[in-house]
Design a protein around this motif. Structure first.
Motif, mmCIF file in Angstrom:
data_model
loop_
_atom_site.group_PDB
_atom_site.id
_atom_site.type_symbol
_atom_site.label_atom_id
_atom_site.label_comp_id
_atom_site.label_asym_id
_atom_site.label_seq_id
_atom_site.Cartn_x
_atom_site.Cartn_y
_atom_site.Cartn_z
ATOM 1 N N ALA A 123 4.340 6.862 -11.150
ATOM 2 C CA ALA A 123 5.091 5.852 -10.152
ATOM 3 C C ALA A 123 4.440 5.855 -8.966
ATOM 4 O O ALA A 123 4.286 4.776 -8.222
ATOM 5 N N ASN A 124 3.844 6.912 -8.367
ATOM 6 C CA ASN A 124 2.981 7.152 -7.257
ATOM 7 C C ASN A 124 1.801 6.200 -7.245
ATOM 8 O O ASN A 124 1.372 5.473 -6.271
ATOM 9 N N ALA A 125 1.089 6.372 -8.490
ATOM 10 C CA ALA A 125 -0.169 5.386 -8.685
ATOM 11 C C ALA A 125 0.240 4.005 -8.728
ATOM 12 O O ALA A 125 -0.607 3.211 -8.246
ATOM 13 N N LEU A 126 1.579 3.582 -9.166
ATOM 14 C CA LEU A 126 1.754 2.089 -9.252
ATOM 15 C C LEU A 126 2.169 1.679 -7.698
ATOM 16 O O LEU A 126 1.671 0.893 -7.323
ATOM 17 N N ARG A 127 2.598 2.671 -7.079
ATOM 18 C CA ARG A 127 3.013 2.587 -5.780
ATOM 19 C C ARG A 127 1.538 2.129 -4.960
ATOM 20 O O ARG A 127 1.579 1.187 -3.976
ATOM 21 N N ASP A 128 0.593 2.945 -5.171
ATOM 22 C CA ASP A 128 -0.511 2.812 -4.444
ATOM 23 C C ASP A 128 -1.106 1.709 -4.810
ATOM 24 O O ASP A 128 -1.970 0.698 -4.092
ATOM 25 N N LEU A 129 -1.096 1.135 -6.081
ATOM 26 C CA LEU A 129 -1.699 -0.022 -6.597
ATOM 27 C C LEU A 129 -1.158 -1.511 -5.951
ATOM 28 O O LEU A 129 -1.685 -2.438 -5.604
ATOM 29 N N ILE A 130 0.173 -1.393 -5.827
ATOM 30 C CA ILE A 130 1.200 -2.450 -5.029
ATOM 31 C C ILE A 130 0.601 -2.493 -3.642
ATOM 32 O O ILE A 130 0.556 -3.706 -3.155
ATOM 33 N N MET A 131 0.353 -1.446 -2.925
ATOM 34 C CA MET A 131 -0.320 -1.407 -1.638
ATOM 35 C C MET A 131 -1.549 -2.570 -1.665
ATOM 36 O O MET A 131 -1.642 -3.210 -0.602
ATOM 37 N N ILE A 132 -2.389 -2.193 -2.702
ATOM 38 C CA ILE A 132 -3.656 -2.940 -2.644
ATOM 39 C C ILE A 132 -3.307 -4.427 -2.872
ATOM 40 O O ILE A 132 -4.064 -5.330 -2.112
ATOM 41 N N VAL A 133 -2.401 -4.650 -3.754
ATOM 42 C CA VAL A 133 -2.144 -5.942 -4.374
ATOM 43 C C VAL A 133 -1.493 -6.682 -2.774
ATOM 44 O O VAL A 133 -1.742 -7.982 -2.583
ATOM 45 N N VAL A 134 -0.682 -6.038 -2.377
ATOM 46 C CA VAL A 134 0.097 -6.740 -0.957
ATOM 47 C C VAL A 134 -1.023 -7.072 -0.074
ATOM 48 O O VAL A 134 -1.027 -7.916 0.815
ATOM 49 N N THR A 135 -2.043 -5.963 0.167
ATOM 50 C CA THR A 135 -3.150 -6.322 1.069
ATOM 51 C C THR A 135 -3.880 -7.589 0.746
ATOM 52 O O THR A 135 -4.192 -8.395 1.593
ATOM 53 N N VAL A 136 -4.284 -7.588 -0.532
ATOM 54 C CA VAL A 136 -4.796 -8.846 -1.020
ATOM 55 C C VAL A 136 -4.229 -10.180 -0.898
ATOM 56 O O VAL A 136 -4.693 -11.154 -0.274
ATOM 57 N N ILE A 137 -2.944 -10.189 -1.066
ATOM 58 C CA ILE A 137 -2.082 -11.215 -0.901
ATOM 59 C C ILE A 137 -1.902 -11.719 0.436
ATOM 60 O O ILE A 137 -2.041 -13.050 0.933
ATOM 61 N N SER A 138 -1.682 -10.712 1.385
ATOM 62 C CA SER A 138 -1.606 -10.873 2.702
ATOM 63 C C SER A 138 -2.796 -11.697 3.285
ATOM 64 O O SER A 138 -2.797 -12.707 4.118
ATOM 65 N N LEU A 139 -3.977 -10.986 2.951
ATOM 66 C CA LEU A 139 -5.363 -11.578 3.479
ATOM 67 C C LEU A 139 -5.429 -13.091 2.874
ATOM 68 O O LEU A 139 -6.087 -13.959 3.677
ATOM 69 N N THR A 140 -5.265 -13.312 1.645
ATOM 70 C CA THR A 140 -5.534 -14.658 0.895
ATOM 71 C C THR A 140 -4.442 -15.672 1.484
ATOM 72 O O THR A 140 -4.783 -16.829 1.294
#
Length: 471
Positions: free
Chosen positions: A287-304
């Motif tokens: 669950a923590n690993a998934l949380r960290d992956l979501i942080m990366i996805v959020v960063t990419v979505i915000s940038l794009t």
């Protein structure tokens, strides 16, 4: 050439981590460690505090190397004394369970905040200034003190660019938006997210620091309003307004949705059990690993999805987050033996510190926890300071959230509130200072700022102690 060197370094680290012996011990025995093991930690904190003041150019270009040097001054002796297995074990434990989640949350919040743009301008009269500071204070616990500071500082500067005296507005902005306002959630300030990673519930600080935060921020806002009224009346309108008043407009709506995604991901990691996997002897919650992956996805979505023009108007750049990533890598490494010694309690090298925060009957001296945590957070980074006193209080989140609730509240409030006492107490402080100076504000010097904080914050924190932390 530089990139190739970094790739070679990463390859060496990867090869070390792949060694079969890496699954050894993941903790040091704090009872056997002397104070000399804390020197690298003290060294990196003093470097962060003093280099920007006395050797700013050197610090700007070599801070990563300086952090790496202090890290090596710890890791090499650990490897020689404890062996490669223990060294890799403690390093992997720190990286997987603390540093990576910490820096990914900061990255996501930093990127999302950089996509929220406030356009327009209002006149910086006392009422509107107080309202802007109040909004920024509330926003700090949602998008972090760094995010709120970056979103709000330019509107505040535009509102006051026709004022003859406006430095006090920025000083109080640092007090409130860059520090005190971030007290109510783990999103607000890095120390509280470290507490969350150690097992403190997401909304624990919302419940247990609400009174302290409301009192401190309300009192500081009141002092600001009275002071700004006096200054405003004395100065009059003596300068033409370079940015005439026009309605405020907020853009970057998708980034507000992404803040909700970040909050949901953190709550998910604290409530859902998806199993775990062992890497280098470290149990990693999926669950923590998934949380960290979501942080990366959020960063990419915000940038794009954020227009480049919005980033440009916000003055968005990767410089601050790169600096934080490099320095906190060194902090998280060098603090390893310090935390081990604190875990040892009265059997460790920090026994005198244990005595300072313990009453004669063995109970916790909560006022001492508040002021010692806050005092160090005033001049050293407040995130590692929080960890130091969290461990000193026992390091058991379940105990601290219940029987030790007042102690944990004192530690949390001290770390977050008193980061405002100096320019170097919290990362956003110096960023706001630099932006304000670039905008033409005659900001007080380092020591003049201490006079401001001494006059406004120290009496406030004394009242906080009397009202909330006497028991």
């Amino acid at each position: 050439m530089k990139i190739r060197a970094e790739i070679r370094a990463l390859a060496i680290v990867a090869a070390m981590l792949a060694m079969p012996e890496a699954a050894g011990a993941t903790e040091l025995d704090g009872r056997t460690l002397g104070l000399s093991w804390a020197l690298p930690f003290a060294g990196i904190l003093l470097s962060i505090a003093l280099f920007p003041l006395f050797a700013g150019h050197t610090w700007e270009h070599h801070q990563g190397k300086i952090a790496a040097l202090w890290s090596l001054l710890l890791l090499v002796p650990i490897a020689l004394v404890e062996g490669a297995s223990t060294t890799i074990g403690v390093l992997a434990h720190t990286a997987f369970l603390e540093y990576i989640p910490f820096i990914l949350l900061l990255l996501a919040l930093f990127t999302v905040a950089g996509g929220i743009l406030i356009r327009g301008n209002i006149h910086g009269a006392p009422v509107s200034n107080t309202l802007l500071l109040g909004i920024g204070t509330a926003l700090a616990s949602v998008i972090g003190t760094t995010g709120a500071s970056m979103v709000m500082i330019r509107p505040v500067l535009r509102a006051n660019d026709d004022r003859k005296h406006n430095a006090h507005v920025v000083v109080f902005f640092i007090f409130l938006v860059s520090n005190i306002g971030g007290s109510l959630t783990p999103l607000g300030d890095p120390p509280l997210f470290l507490g969350f990673l150690r097992g403190v519930d997401f909304f624990w600080t919302t419940k247990h620091l609400f009174g302290q935060t409301l009192f401190a921020s309300g009192l500081v806002l009141l002092v600001f309003f009275v002071l700004d009224c006096v200054i405003y009346k004395l100065e009059g309108r003596t300068r033409p307004d370079p940015t005439p008043d026009n309605p405020l407009r907020i853009s970057g709506g998708i980034n507000f949705l992404l803040i909700g995604v970040i909050i949901a991901a953190i709550l998910m990691s604290a409530t859902v059990d998806l199993g775990r996997v062992a890497i280098l002897g470290i149990d990693i919650e999926l669950a923590n690993a998934l949380r960290d992956l979501i942080m990366i996805v959020v960063t990419v979505i915000s940038l794009t999805t954020t227009p480049e023009a919005a980033h440009a108007e916000n003055g968005f750049s990767w410089g601050p987050i790169k600096e934080v990533a490099k320095l906190f890598a060194g902090i998280f490494i060098t603090i390893i033996p310090v935390l081990a010694m604190l875990k040892a309690g009265s059997a460790g090298a920090f026994a005198p510190l244990v005595a300072l925060v313990t009453n004669a009957d063995g109970s916790a001296n909560n006022a001492a926890y508040f002021w010692l945590t806050g005092g160090l957070s005033s001049f050293l980074d407040n995130a590692p300071t929080y960890l130091v006193f969290f461990e000193l209080a026992g390091g058991d989140a379940q105990h601290l959230m219940t029987e030790g609730a007042l102690t944990l509240a004192a530690i949390s409030a001290g770390a977050v509130f008193m980061g405002a006492n100096s320019y170097i107490g919290n990362a956003p402080n110096f960023m706001v200072y630099a932006i304000a100076r670039e905008g033409g504000v005659k900001m007080p010097s380092f020591f003049a700022y201490l006079l401001w904080s001494g006059a406004v914050l120290i009496p406030t924190f004394l009242l906080v102690t009397l009202l909330f932390f006497r028991a």
